[in-house]
Design an enzyme around this catalytic site. Structure first.
Site, PDB file in Angstrom:
ATOM      1  N   LYS A   8       0.854  -1.189   0.000  1.00  0.00           N
ATOM      2  CA  LYS A   8       0.000   0.000   0.000  1.00  0.00           C
ATOM      3  C   LYS A   8       0.893   1.243   0.000  1.00  0.00           C
ATOM      4  CE  LYS A   8      -4.303   1.119   2.373  1.00  0.00           C
ATOM      5  NZ  LYS A   8      -5.011   0.967   3.651  1.00  0.00           N
TER       6      LYS A   8
HETATM    7  C1  E4P Z   1      -8.357   1.843   3.687  1.00  0.00           C
HETATM    8  O1  E4P Z   1      -7.538   1.149   3.176  1.00  0.00           O
HETATM    9  C2  E4P Z   1      -8.159   2.585   4.935  1.00  0.00           C
HETATM   10  O2  E4P Z   1      -7.384   1.797   5.792  1.00  0.00           O
HETATM   11  C3  E4P Z   1      -9.442   2.866   5.653  1.00  0.00           C
HETATM   12  O3  E4P Z   1     -10.572   2.510   4.898  1.00  0.00           O
HETATM   13  C4  E4P Z   1      -9.510   4.181   6.311  1.00  0.00           C
HETATM   14  O4  E4P Z   1     -10.751   4.312   6.952  1.00  0.00           O
HETATM   15  P1  E4P Z   1     -11.063   5.459   8.012  1.00  0.00           P
HETATM   16  O5  E4P Z   1     -11.279   6.726   7.269  1.00  0.00           O
HETATM   17  O6  E4P Z   1     -12.311   4.990   8.693  1.00  0.00           O
HETATM   18  O7  E4P Z   1      -9.881   5.533   8.936  1.00  0.00           O
END
Ligand code: E4P
Length: 221
Positions: free
Chosen positions: A83
């Site tokens: 990522k």
């Molecule tokens: C996605 O890969 C992220 O880890 C995640 O969806 C972030 O979500 P949040 O905005 O609830 O922290």
């Protein structure tokens, strides 16, 4: 549509994966920090439970260090996806990883123009953050539709749209309507998706009516 869990909670991942509806996992530095254990151990445990893609994020913000981290992450398991943030170094790293056939998830996407860049960099997934856009008064689901419309015009864009920052089941349903390939959600949202009061009431009624017969399906077999 695929469902990923946005979590590093091993127990919840194991429980929900056993139902057979979880296709992969996403993590981020905040999620892994909350688990408060060595990240390597957590990632290996997740990859042993889930055979689908497991996203693990780099921490560095400069390209050379990011690439080194990415190559370490990519070696953790066959199903690990690296990522990367949607920044110039992140996309430079993404491009190099895609040339090496390493799977990538470009995260922190908040605009259609960013999503075009991610696709050009050869990202396997792009993660538009629906909930965080809603938080600042912009409709996050509109972005999912925009990215879908753009990607569909270019057959050489092979990037999957991964709706992220999902806060409730309506986000999942609307992302599905907009054509997202994947939705990643906290375990609580997947659990909420099962729930409807009429399902509970109907089941209670069926059980009560059947009990009156004194029969059992197992005994009759
Ligand atoms: C996605 O890969 C992220 O880890 C995640 O969806 C972030 O979500 P949040 O905005 O609830 O922290």
């Amino acid at each position: 549509m695929q469902f990923f869990l946005d979590s590093a909670d091993i127990q919840q991942i194991a429980e929900l994966t056993a139902i057979g509806l979880v296709d992969g996992i996403t993590t981020n530095p905040t999620i892994l920090a909350k688990a408060n254990r060595p990240y390597l151990q957590i990632v290996k445990e997740i990859c042993a439970i889930v055979s689908g893609p497991v996203s693990v994020e780099v921490i560095a913000t400069d390209h050379p260090t990011m690439l080194k981290e990415a190559l370490i992450i990519a070696e953790l398991a066959d199903n690990v996806v690296v990522k990367l943030p949607l920044t110039p170094p992140g996309l430079q790293t993404c491009k190099e990883l895609s040339q090496r056939q390493i799977q990538t998830n470009v995260t922190l996407c908040f605009s259609a123009s960013q999503a075009i860049l991610a696709a050009k960099a050869g990202a396997t997934y792009v993660s538009p953050f629906v909930g965080r856009l809603d938080d600042v008064g912009q409709d996050g689901l509109v972005l999912i539709g925009e990215i879908r419309a753009i990607y569909d015009q270019y057959p050489d864009f092979n990037t999957n749209i991964l709706a992220a920052s999902i806060r409730h089941p309506i986000h999942v349903v609307e992302s599905a309507k907009m054509g997202a390939d994947v939705a990643t959600m906290p375990p609580s949202v997947l659990q909420q998706m099962f729930k409807h009061p009429l399902t509970d009431r109907g089941l209670e009624q069926f059980s009560a009516d059947w009990a009156k017969t004194g029969q059992t399906i197992l005994a009759a077999a």
